[in-house]
Design a protein around this motif. Structure first.
Motif, PDB file in Angstrom:
ATOM      1  N   PHE A  42       0.822  -1.215   0.000  1.00 25.25           N
ATOM      2  CA  PHE A  42       0.000   0.000   0.000  1.00 25.25           C
ATOM      3  C   PHE A  42       0.853   1.261   0.000  1.00 25.25           C
ATOM      4  O   PHE A  42       0.498   2.263   0.604  1.00 25.25           O
ATOM      5  N   GLY A  43       2.000   1.186  -0.647  1.00 24.94           N
ATOM      6  CA  GLY A  43       2.882   2.339  -0.794  1.00 24.94           C
ATOM      7  C   GLY A  43       4.125   2.291   0.071  1.00 24.94           C
ATOM      8  O   GLY A  43       5.093   3.007  -0.199  1.00 24.94           O
ATOM      9  N   SER A  44       4.148   1.448   1.097  1.00 27.31           N
ATOM     10  CA  SER A  44       5.323   1.403   1.967  1.00 27.31           C
ATOM     11  C   SER A  44       6.553   0.895   1.215  1.00 27.31           C
ATOM     12  O   SER A  44       7.679   1.269   1.541  1.00 27.31           O
ATOM     13  N   GLY A  45       6.358   0.094   0.178  1.00 25.43           N
ATOM     14  CA  GLY A  45       7.465  -0.408  -0.616  1.00 25.43           C
ATOM     15  C   GLY A  45       8.030   0.605  -1.596  1.00 25.43           C
ATOM     16  O   GLY A  45       9.048   0.349  -2.233  1.00 25.43           O
ATOM     17  N   LEU A  46       7.376   1.755  -1.726  1.00 25.95           N
ATOM     18  CA  LEU A  46       7.876   2.796  -2.627  1.00 25.95           C
ATOM     19  C   LEU A  46       8.995   3.611  -1.984  1.00 25.95           C
ATOM     20  O   LEU A  46       9.606   4.442  -2.653  1.00 25.95           O
ATOM     21  N   SER A  47       9.269   3.374  -0.712  1.00 21.78           N
ATOM     22  CA  SER A  47      10.327   4.097  -0.016  1.00 21.78           C
ATOM     23  C   SER A  47      11.653   3.935  -0.766  1.00 21.78           C
ATOM     24  O   SER A  47      12.019   2.842  -1.171  1.00 21.78           O
ATOM     25  N   ARG A  48      12.363   5.036  -0.927  1.00 29.66           N
ATOM     26  CA  ARG A  48      13.656   4.989  -1.604  1.00 29.66           C
ATOM     27  C   ARG A  48      14.744   4.441  -0.684  1.00 29.66           C
ATOM     28  O   ARG A  48      15.781   3.989  -1.136  1.00 29.66           O
ATOM     29  N   PRO A  51      13.182  -0.160   1.678  1.00 29.66           N
ATOM     30  CA  PRO A  51      11.760  -0.477   1.534  1.00 29.66           C
ATOM     31  C   PRO A  51      11.319  -1.669   2.379  1.00 29.66           C
ATOM     32  O   PRO A  51      10.186  -1.698   2.866  1.00 29.66           O
ATOM     33  N   GLY A  52      12.196  -2.639   2.609  1.00 30.74           N
ATOM     34  CA  GLY A  52      11.841  -3.782   3.449  1.00 30.74           C
ATOM     35  C   GLY A  52      11.569  -3.365   4.880  1.00 30.74           C
ATOM     36  O   GLY A  52      10.636  -3.867   5.525  1.00 30.74           O
ATOM     37  N   THR A  53      12.363  -2.435   5.390  1.00 30.22           N
ATOM     38  CA  THR A  53      12.143  -1.912   6.738  1.00 30.22           C
ATOM     39  C   THR A  53      10.852  -1.102   6.771  1.00 30.22           C
ATOM     40  O   THR A  53      10.068  -1.215   7.722  1.00 30.22           O
ATOM     41  N   SER A  54      10.602  -0.317   5.733  1.00 28.35           N
ATOM     42  CA  SER A  54       9.349   0.448   5.661  1.00 28.35           C
ATOM     43  C   SER A  54       8.142  -0.478   5.639  1.00 28.35           C
ATOM     44  O   SER A  54       7.145  -0.222   6.318  1.00 28.35           O
TER      45      SER A  54
END
Length: 193
Positions: A42-48, A51-54
């Motif tokens: 839901f967008g947490s994987g878009l973190s630059r 992303p796994g931690t996000s």
């Protein structure tokens, strides 16, 4: 380890390229298919950055929000069905990105960390922080069985193996579930000692 391939995924309706394999997924890509939305947490994987931690942090927040309404049966069903849906979403998203194990796919972290939190609950906030740290260690460093699970499907060739993408999706989910198992084992040993 992430393995790029040379395929450029095409939209199933228009036939247009979805995104070149070398680019990072965007919000537009995420909303282009329900599997992308799920796989990208839901967008947490878009973190630059990490992303796994996000994705794991998003899972923790979602767990806290759902916990008052979920019993053991609810968590077992959600995690069991989530694993199957995560396999599908990971398969579709990896194929559309043209990468066997894209770092932005975080549904594996979400489901696996829910499993950890479910199995260590009840525990204090300190216990949850320790479980989070252990899970992130096992997922990022990939010692022993986690590394074995991670490497299982990194050598499939989508150009010669017609089951390569489902194998990749399964592999995406598998190593995080093994990391969850290792985390729970360490927590259990710590509680025993």
């Amino acid at each position: 380890m992430r393995n790029p391939v040379t395929l450029i995924p095409l939209d199933t309706v228009s036939g247009a390229p979805l995104t070149p394999p070398s680019s990072r997924p965007t919000a537009k890509f995420m909303f282009a298919h329900p599997a992308h939305l799920l796989a990208l947490g839901f967008g947490s994987g878009l973190s630059r950055i990490a992303p796994g931690t996000s994705g794991s942090l998003w899972a923790w927040m979602a767990f806290a929000a759902l916990q008052p309404w979920m019993g053991d049966t609810g968590w077992a069903l959600l995690i069991g069905l989530g694993t199957l849906v995560g396999w599908w979403a990971s398969t579709v998203t990896a194929r559309h990105l043209g990468v066997l194990d894209p770092s932005n796919v975080v549904i594996d972290e979400v489901i696996a960390f829910w499993l950890v939190l479910w199995l260590v609950t009840p525990t204090s906030l300190v216990g949850q922080v320790m479980a989070f740290g252990l899970f992130r260690f096992f997922d990022a460093v990939k010692p022993g069985p986690v590394g074995w699970a991670d490497a299982l499907f990194h050598h499939v060739d989508p150009q010669t193996d017609r089951r390569a993408w489902p194998k990749a999706g399964f592999g995406i989910m598998l190593d995080d579930l093994v990391a969850a198992g290792c985390t729970v084992l360490v927590v259990a040993l710590w509680r025993f000692i």
